[in-house]
Design an enzyme around this catalytic site. Structure first.
Site, PDB file in Angstrom:
ATOM      1  N   PHE A  95       0.848  -1.201   0.000  1.00 20.58           N
ATOM      2  CA  PHE A  95       0.000   0.000   0.000  1.00 20.58           C
ATOM      3  C   PHE A  95       0.882   1.250   0.000  1.00 20.58           C
ATOM      4  CE2 PHE A  95      -2.476   3.230   2.448  1.00 20.58           C
ATOM      5  CZ  PHE A  95      -3.396   3.492   1.451  1.00 20.58           C
ATOM      6  N   GLN A  96       0.626   2.141  -0.940  1.00 24.06           N
ATOM      7  CA  GLN A  96       1.365   3.394  -1.100  1.00 24.06           C
ATOM      8  C   GLN A  96       2.862   3.192  -1.312  1.00 24.06           C
ATOM      9  OE1 GLN A  96       0.027   6.055   2.092  1.00 24.06           O
ATOM     10  NE2 GLN A  96      -1.658   6.677   0.766  1.00 24.06           N
TER      11      GLN A  96
END
Ligand SMILES: Cc1ncc(C[n+]2csc(CCOP(=O)(O)OP(=O)(O)O)c2C)c(N)n1
Lengths: 577, 96
Positions: free
Chosen positions: A125-126
């Site tokens: 994530f990210q």
């Protein structure tokens, strides 16, 4: 300078330190007083340390603005600007600003959060590979894998960013590295030894013989011309430069980025050269017999046609970056040197021959200036942008720190503000980044709070980073925002009018927000100038100590002149007849 | 002409990325490459480039040389493919 936000409470320092604490200590040891940043998941440990240490983080409203603000800060002081952002979108939002800093040689260290070391490469994530994304627009980049090396990396990052030709550096900081507990020994390593600038480049010895040859050729010249670039300001060599100009009696053309190195009112100043340069500056290029360029890169907006640039001149170039030699123009004399060192040499080694006074040449230059002075046409009932800028120049006695966005208003500012000092004009030169102005003005104001800071901005560019008005409100900054509203994307519209038969494709706004109400929405004063008393209103604005957004409705079809069409030689200027 | 660039670099993560990026940007293709670590801290890249006439190779060389992690750059122009291969394989440093 420390600006504390009222809502922030300072907790007593905890004894247990993390990698993030170590980082902040390393920054303090570098003399960093404030950073521009925006939090997020990957930088939670960093922002926790900021909270605990009450470190001064200016909370922007968009990460692009953090970088532009850091650029403004760096440009106003010569110090290195620092940015903190989170991973993923936080990091990608910095790309435009980093590219801007690369092209204008601005020292920055941008810390990007990263997912934890173990998650790197898993499309977590990210997670983005910000080092690859920014490789082409940074001087150097690092990813830190253990808190033990943080201190060294910070030290090197600052040295790289600020030494030689300055530029941006990215430091990617995985979350676990920032969160890692550090022992006392690592901490003490950080505390010591951070004061000296480590030279990243081997110290170069000034080539005396080359300098002698350059100087002798310069002294032989009948029509010498000095081109000063931003490098002279970056080198902190403005006092030496001014002494040199007067000692050697040399007319000077500025680039956009060096305006202020010599006061516009100096008798040796010909103003800015290039696409929207002055008549005399551009003619000087084509007629000079010797051109000495110190710290400029012969950008295509300056040397609009390199094969016909300075056709009668021997060209000499002094630059700290030797990859500039022959990139655009092959110099007859090239000295790779720090501008300050080279200028000091020139001042300390006068030739045996007399310095000529270049009377005939200087007279010729001033005759050209009289033939075609910088001018615009006043129109009854209209507010002319050039008049507004000149009036602001008068009201601020040529001493304000001037920030611009990108477009016509930027060029009018370069032409009509009476610059007097270095670090005075903060503008996006190489990348020409719309949206730069407002955040850069914020950075500049925080850097030099004692100076009046004025932003000239267009209606297009203001809409690109207008969310930063909230930072002005938040930190109670005093910035005078002069919105030169022509209700069009003026500079593009100008090119369409000149080169695309007035087909104004997508450059005329179909209605606009109410900019005064926008200012009000952010708790700022806003007012619109009226054609009958705008000078009085402006005087009132500059008598106040708070931010005001001043909208000047200017004629939509006003052009920036003179103009050298792209690819044309410098002496072929439109708008001078 | 066969252009061969020989770069000594710091043995760091990402250093080749930077090196090749400067070529990619200029649309320069790598025909052959030999990359060896010469010590714990250094690698040497010997790279044959396909270049167009218009490219400013002096500029490229200087841009390569100014990279923080690139320690030295030398440049060789070879007449023939055989000469090129010999240089790449035999070790340019020793021959000079
Ligand atoms: C981010 C970005 N997008 C597009 C451009 C292209 N561009 C250059 S000047 C300009 C018009 C700017 O309009 P405005 O901000 O209203 O200023 P004006 O020229 O009217 O003074 C545009 C679109 C740019 N420089 N930067």
């Amino acid at each position: 300078m420390l600006i504390k936000r009222e809502t922030e409470k300072t907790e007593t320092k905890r004894t247990l330190a993390s990698g993030a604490d170590l980082l902040l200590e390393a920054l303090k040891a570098q003399g960093v007083e404030l950073v521009f940043g925006y939090p997020g998941g990957a930088v939670l440990p960093l922002y926790d340390a900021i909270y605990r240490q009450a470190f001064n983080n200016i909370l922007v409203r968009h990460e692009q603005a953090a970088v532009h603000a850091a650029e403004g800060y760096a440009k106003a002081t010569g110090k290195t600007g620092v940015v903190f952002v989170t991973s993923g979108p936080g990091a990608t939002n910095t790309v435009t600003g980093i590219a801007d800093a690369m092209l204008d040689s601005i020292p920055l260290v941008v810390f990007t959060g990263q997912v934890g070391c173990a998650a790197i490469g898993t499309d977590a994530f990210q997670e983005v590979d910000i080092l690859s994304i920014t490789a082409a627009i940074t001087k150097q980049s690092y990813q830190v894998h253990d808190s033990g090396s943080l201190a060294e990396v910070v030290k090197e990052a600052f040295a790289v960013a600020s030494s030689g030709r300055p530029g941006p550096v990215v430091v990617d900081l995985p979350k676990d590295v920032a969160a890692m507990a550090v022992d006392e020994q690592q901490r003490s390593q950080t505390a010591g030894g951070f004061t000296a600038k480590t030279p990243v480049y081997p110290q170069r010895k000034l080539a005396f013989t080359k300098m002698q040859q350059l100087r002798d050729a310069l002294l032989r010249a009948q029509k010498p011309l000095l081109l000063v670039g931003g490098g002279v300001i970056a080198a902190g060599a403005v006092p030496e430069f001014r002494r040199f100009v007067h000692r050697y009696k040399l007319p000077v053309v500025s680039t956009l980025l060096s305006l202020g190195a010599l006061p516009v009112s100096d008798p040796f100043s010909l103003g800015m050269g290039g696409m929207h340069g002055s008549y005399q500056a551009n003619l000087a290029f084509s007629e000079c017999d010797f051109l000495l360029n110190i710290g400029s890169r012969f950008d295509d907006r300056l040397a609009t046609n390199t094969s016909q640039f300075a056709p009668k001149a021997q060209v000499a170039q002094i630059d700290i970056d030797d990859s500039e030699f022959g990139k655009m123009i092959l110099p007859d004399f090239a000295v790779a040197a720090d501008a300050k060192e080279a200028l000091n040499w020139l001042l300390a080694h006068p030739a045996k021959t007399q310095v000529r006074d270049h009377q005939a040449w200087l007279q010729q230059l001033s005759a050209w200036q009289h033939e075609h002075p910088q001018h615009y046409v006043e129109e009854k009932g209209k507010i002319k942008p050039q008049a507004v800028i000149a009036e602001v120049g008068r009201l601020t006695a040529g001493d304000a720190t001037i920030v611009t966005d990108v477009g016509q208003h930027q060029m009018w500012t370069a032409q009509y503000y009476p610059f007097t000092r270095a670090h005075q004009l903060i503008t996006s030169g190489g990348l020409g980044t719309m949206g730069f102005g407002l955040p850069a003005a914020i950075g500049a104001k925080l850097a030099v709070p004692e100076k009046e800071v004025v932003l000239f901005v267009g209606d297009g560019g203001l809409q690109m980073t207008s969310e930063e008005l909230d930072v002005i409100r938040d930190y109670r900054l005093n910035i005078k925002i002069i919105l030169l509203n022509n209700q069009t994307l003026g500079m593009v519209r100008q090119w369409q009018d000149l080169f695309y038969k007035k087909r104004r494709s997508q450059t005329v706004f179909n209605g606009q927000p109410d900019f005064i109400k926008l200012a009000h929405a952010y708790g700022l004063k806003g007012l619109r100038l009226a054609s009958q008393n705008w000078r009085e209103t402006l005087a009132d604005v500059f008598a106040t100590q708070e931010s005001v957004l001043v909208e000047a409705r200017i004629p939509a079809l006003e052009q920036v002149y003179p103009m050298v069409a792209p690819g044309q030689p410098n002496q072929k200027m439109l708008g001078v007849d | 002409m066969h252009e061969i660039v020989v770069c000594k670099m710091k043995n760091r993560v990402g250093v080749l990325n930077r090196f090749t990026g400067l070529l990619t940007r200029r649309n320069i293709n790598i025909e052959n490459a030999v990359i060896i670590s010469t010590s714990k801290h250094q690698v040497e890249a010997k790279v044959e480039l396909r270049t167009e006439k218009a490219q400013n190779l002096t500029h490229l060389k200087r841009v390569l040389a100014k990279q923080i992690d690139i320690l030295s750059v030398s440049w060789y122009s070879c007449e023939s493919a055989a000469e090129t291969t010999a240089l790449l394989v035999a070790g340019i440093e020793k021959n000079n």
